[in-house]
Design an enzyme around this catalytic site. Structure first.
Site, PDB file in Angstrom:
ATOM      1  N   CYS A 116     -86.179  87.565 -36.541  1.00  0.00           N
ATOM      2  CA  CYS A 116     -86.781  86.580 -35.627  1.00  0.00           C
ATOM      3  C   CYS A 116     -85.820  85.455 -35.278  1.00  0.00           C
ATOM      4  O   CYS A 116     -86.046  84.718 -34.319  1.00  0.00           O
ATOM      5  CB  CYS A 116     -88.058  86.003 -36.226  1.00  0.00           C
ATOM      6  SG  CYS A 116     -89.297  87.262 -36.540  1.00  0.00           S
ATOM      7  N   HIS A 257     -90.831  78.789 -33.725  1.00  0.00           N
ATOM      8  CA  HIS A 257     -91.023  80.237 -33.696  1.00  0.00           C
ATOM      9  C   HIS A 257     -92.516  80.543 -33.721  1.00  0.00           C
ATOM     10  O   HIS A 257     -93.262  80.008 -34.544  1.00  0.00           O
ATOM     11  CB  HIS A 257     -90.316  80.859 -34.908  1.00  0.00           C
ATOM     12  CG  HIS A 257     -90.541  82.317 -35.038  1.00  0.00           C
ATOM     13  ND1 HIS A 257     -90.415  83.184 -33.986  1.00  0.00           N
ATOM     14  CD2 HIS A 257     -90.900  83.082 -36.106  1.00  0.00           C
ATOM     15  CE1 HIS A 257     -90.683  84.409 -34.399  1.00  0.00           C
ATOM     16  NE2 HIS A 257     -90.983  84.373 -35.674  1.00  0.00           N
ATOM     17  N   ASN A 287     -96.394  87.555 -32.397  1.00  0.00           N
ATOM     18  CA  ASN A 287     -95.015  87.273 -32.805  1.00  0.00           C
ATOM     19  C   ASN A 287     -94.095  88.291 -32.134  1.00  0.00           C
ATOM     20  O   ASN A 287     -94.132  89.478 -32.468  1.00  0.00           O
ATOM     21  CB  ASN A 287     -94.926  87.371 -34.331  1.00  0.00           C
ATOM     22  CG  ASN A 287     -93.531  87.108 -34.866  1.00  0.00           C
ATOM     23  OD1 ASN A 287     -92.568  87.012 -34.101  1.00  0.00           O
ATOM     24  ND2 ASN A 287     -93.424  86.989 -36.172  1.00  0.00           N
TER      25      ASN A 287
HETATM   26  N1  COA Z   1    -107.839  91.764 -41.148  1.00  0.00           N
HETATM   27  C1  COA Z   1    -108.664  91.485 -42.179  1.00  0.00           C
HETATM   28  N2  COA Z   1    -108.212  91.205 -43.412  1.00  0.00           N
HETATM   29  C2  COA Z   1    -106.883  91.179 -43.597  1.00  0.00           C
HETATM   30  C3  COA Z   1    -105.970  91.452 -42.550  1.00  0.00           C
HETATM   31  C4  COA Z   1    -106.513  91.755 -41.291  1.00  0.00           C
HETATM   32  N3  COA Z   1    -105.722  92.035 -40.229  1.00  0.00           N
HETATM   33  N4  COA Z   1    -104.725  91.346 -43.047  1.00  0.00           N
HETATM   34  C5  COA Z   1    -104.828  91.015 -44.336  1.00  0.00           C
HETATM   35  N5  COA Z   1    -106.132  90.915 -44.674  1.00  0.00           N
HETATM   36  C6  COA Z   1    -106.713  90.608 -45.959  1.00  0.00           C
HETATM   37  C7  COA Z   1    -105.815  90.929 -47.114  1.00  0.00           C
HETATM   38  O1  COA Z   1    -105.906  92.293 -47.445  1.00  0.00           O
HETATM   39  C8  COA Z   1    -106.383  90.026 -48.188  1.00  0.00           C
HETATM   40  O2  COA Z   1    -107.482  90.659 -48.762  1.00  0.00           O
HETATM   41  P1  COA Z   1    -107.729  90.591 -50.340  1.00  0.00           P
HETATM   42  O3  COA Z   1    -107.879  89.129 -50.647  1.00  0.00           O
HETATM   43  O4  COA Z   1    -108.992  91.386 -50.501  1.00  0.00           O
HETATM   44  O5  COA Z   1    -106.519  91.206 -50.959  1.00  0.00           O
HETATM   45  C9  COA Z   1    -106.882  88.812 -47.431  1.00  0.00           C
HETATM   46  O6  COA Z   1    -106.939  89.211 -46.057  1.00  0.00           O
HETATM   47  C10 COA Z   1    -106.008  87.595 -47.560  1.00  0.00           C
HETATM   48  O7  COA Z   1    -104.693  87.978 -47.376  1.00  0.00           O
HETATM   49  P2  COA Z   1    -103.574  86.911 -47.392  1.00  0.00           P
HETATM   50  O8  COA Z   1    -102.266  87.609 -47.188  1.00  0.00           O
HETATM   51  O9  COA Z   1    -103.714  86.000 -48.562  1.00  0.00           O
HETATM   52  O10 COA Z   1    -103.972  86.070 -46.095  1.00  0.00           O
HETATM   53  P3  COA Z   1    -103.219  84.852 -45.472  1.00  0.00           P
HETATM   54  O11 COA Z   1    -104.170  83.755 -45.255  1.00  0.00           O
HETATM   55  O12 COA Z   1    -101.917  84.550 -46.176  1.00  0.00           O
HETATM   56  O13 COA Z   1    -102.832  85.403 -44.037  1.00  0.00           O
HETATM   57  C11 COA Z   1    -100.977  86.347 -42.859  1.00  0.00           C
HETATM   58  C12 COA Z   1    -102.045  86.563 -43.931  1.00  0.00           C
HETATM   59  C13 COA Z   1    -100.127  87.596 -42.775  1.00  0.00           C
HETATM   60  C14 COA Z   1    -101.656  86.068 -41.536  1.00  0.00           C
HETATM   61  C15 COA Z   1    -100.113  85.125 -43.265  1.00  0.00           C
HETATM   62  O14 COA Z   1     -99.705  85.244 -44.585  1.00  0.00           O
HETATM   63  C16 COA Z   1     -98.917  84.977 -42.397  1.00  0.00           C
HETATM   64  O15 COA Z   1     -99.020  84.766 -41.203  1.00  0.00           O
HETATM   65  N6  COA Z   1     -97.710  85.002 -42.998  1.00  0.00           N
HETATM   66  C17 COA Z   1     -96.497  84.877 -42.246  1.00  0.00           C
HETATM   67  C18 COA Z   1     -96.227  86.121 -41.495  1.00  0.00           C
HETATM   68  C19 COA Z   1     -95.090  85.956 -40.570  1.00  0.00           C
HETATM   69  O16 COA Z   1     -94.973  84.951 -39.961  1.00  0.00           O
HETATM   70  N7  COA Z   1     -94.253  86.981 -40.499  1.00  0.00           N
HETATM   71  C20 COA Z   1     -93.162  87.002 -39.634  1.00  0.00           C
HETATM   72  C21 COA Z   1     -92.158  86.012 -40.039  1.00  0.00           C
HETATM   73  S1  COA Z   1     -90.981  85.866 -38.845  1.00  0.00           S
END
Ligand code: COA
Length: 330
Positions: A116, A257, A287
């Site tokens: 990214c 970003h 993204n």
């Molecule tokens: N729909 C429903 N539930 C989902 C899901 C989706 N699309 N994706 C994940 N979950 C679930 C997980 O399985 C987890 O369930 P569990 O508690 O039963 O295990 C729950 O949601 C919470 O997951 P978690 O990873 O703690 O959620 P979060 O609040 O951290 O949000 C992201 C997840 C991925 C949105 C967040 O961590 C994020 O945006 N991270 C950065 C990603 C990013 O920017 N990547 C590129 C970098 S350049």
């Protein structure tokens, strides 16, 4: 003679298809509500390879829009850099293929891989070529077809990403006031495992017995990425401002970003950025990796949200891990 780089044109390019969150409800255990509230994403663009929509076609659209804005032709371009992790092919590079399409016969061209952070890395490299005197006009692009590297069964990743490209034309100037004032690029390979594509390359090639399709797609530890993204983007932005004896409130506009609305919100709170001083499009495009910042700059400029003469700070973060910032007086 001291040379600097000035932004003289910007452009964007996207595939046609808009995919909504509701469409994911049909194929995964997820919901529009979860995706919206956790990420801010509502739609994203998805390429149709059979219609010729690839990283090259998005790049060409963005480049032609930027060239039109700058009033230049392919003959004027000395250097083309495409930041991408989804090139059409490894060789020739997407930049090599774009060079031919644009008739940029005098240019040298290459792809740059920094996930990214690819656009900020590319901007930094092009700025160095211009400052050093080798290049007068550079085309810097961030372009991705991330839909091709998604595991469409993994709800934790595939809902987050989209396809598209943004382009910027930099031109040599002797006026330091309107230029790329400074850039900072960073990486920390110790965190490589939190955002990765393990299989499909030299270590586990597609013909290896242990090769797995799902491991040839993006895997991510979202919560770790989240924390590092906020911390590293803010620290890099603050360090760059300190180096210029500037405070955040002296910056006219911030581009972060576009990975997750909550990451952007936390960066804005940390740096004290009011909502009117930033651009958000993660809701529309998700993204798009290296493309998010040049697309944001293009949209903000064309809409009048940011104006020529203003001071803009951009910050990015991506796999590797890589991150960086750029301070530009438009
Ligand atoms: N729909 C429903 N539930 C989902 C899901 C989706 N699309 N994706 C994940 N979950 C679930 C997980 O399985 C987890 O369930 P569990 O508690 O039963 O295990 C729950 O949601 C919470 O997951 P978690 O990873 O703690 O959620 P979060 O609040 O951290 O949000 C992201 C997840 C991925 C949105 C967040 O961590 C994020 O945006 N991270 C950065 C990603 C990013 O920017 N990547 C590129 C970098 S350049």
């Amino acid at each position: 003679m001291a040379y600097f780089s000035r932004v003289v044109g910007t452009g964007s390019g996207f595939p046609e298809r808009v995919m909504t969150n509701a469409e994911f409800e049909e194929i995964l255990d997820t919901s529009d509500e979860w995706i919206r509230t956790r990420t801010g994403i509502e739609t994203r663009r998805i390429s149709d390879r059979l219609k010729g929509e690839t990283t090259l076609s998005h790049s060409e659209k963005a480049a032609r829009n930027a060239m039109e804005a700058a009033g230049i032709t392919g003959e004027d371009i000395d250097c083309i850099i495409i930041g991408t992790v989804t090139p059409d092919s490894v060789m020739p590079t997407t930049a090599n293929q774009l060079q031919a399409k644009l008739g940029a016969h005098r240019a040298f061209s290459f792809d740059l891989q920094a996930a990214c952070s690819g656009f900020v890395y590319g901007l930094s490299v092009a700025d160095a070529f211009i400052r050093q005197g080798q290049v007068k006009t550079a085309l810097v692009i961030g372009a991705e077809t991330l839909s091709s590297i998604m595991n469409w069964r993994d709800r934790g990743t595939c809902v987050l990403f989209g396809d598209g490209a943004g382009a910027v034309i930099l031109q040599r100037t002797e006026d330091p006031a309107h230029s790329v004032i400074a850039t900072r690029i960073h990486s920390d390979g110790r965190h490589g495992s939190i955002l990765k594509i393990e299989h499909g390359y030299g270590k586990v090639p597609p013909y290896a017995a242990e090769y797995r399709h799902d491991l040839a797609k993006v895997q991510m530890v979202g919560s770790e990425i989240f924390k590092l993204a906020v911390r590293n983007m803010c620290e890099s932005a603050q360090a760059l401002l300190d180096s210029q004896n500037l405070k955040p409130d002296q910056v006219d506009f911030f581009l972060f970003h576009q990975a997750n609305l909550r990451i952007i919100d936390m960066c804005m709170k940390t740096l004290g950025v009011p909502p009117e001083k930033t651009w958000l499009n993660v809701n529309k495009y998700g993204n798009t990796s290296a493309a998010t910042l040049p697309v944001g700059l293009d949209e903000a400029l064309r809409s009048g949200a940011v104006k020529p003469g203003q001071l803009v700070l951009m910050a990015t973060f991506g796999g590797g891990v890589t991150w960086g910032t750029a301070l530009i007086r438009l």
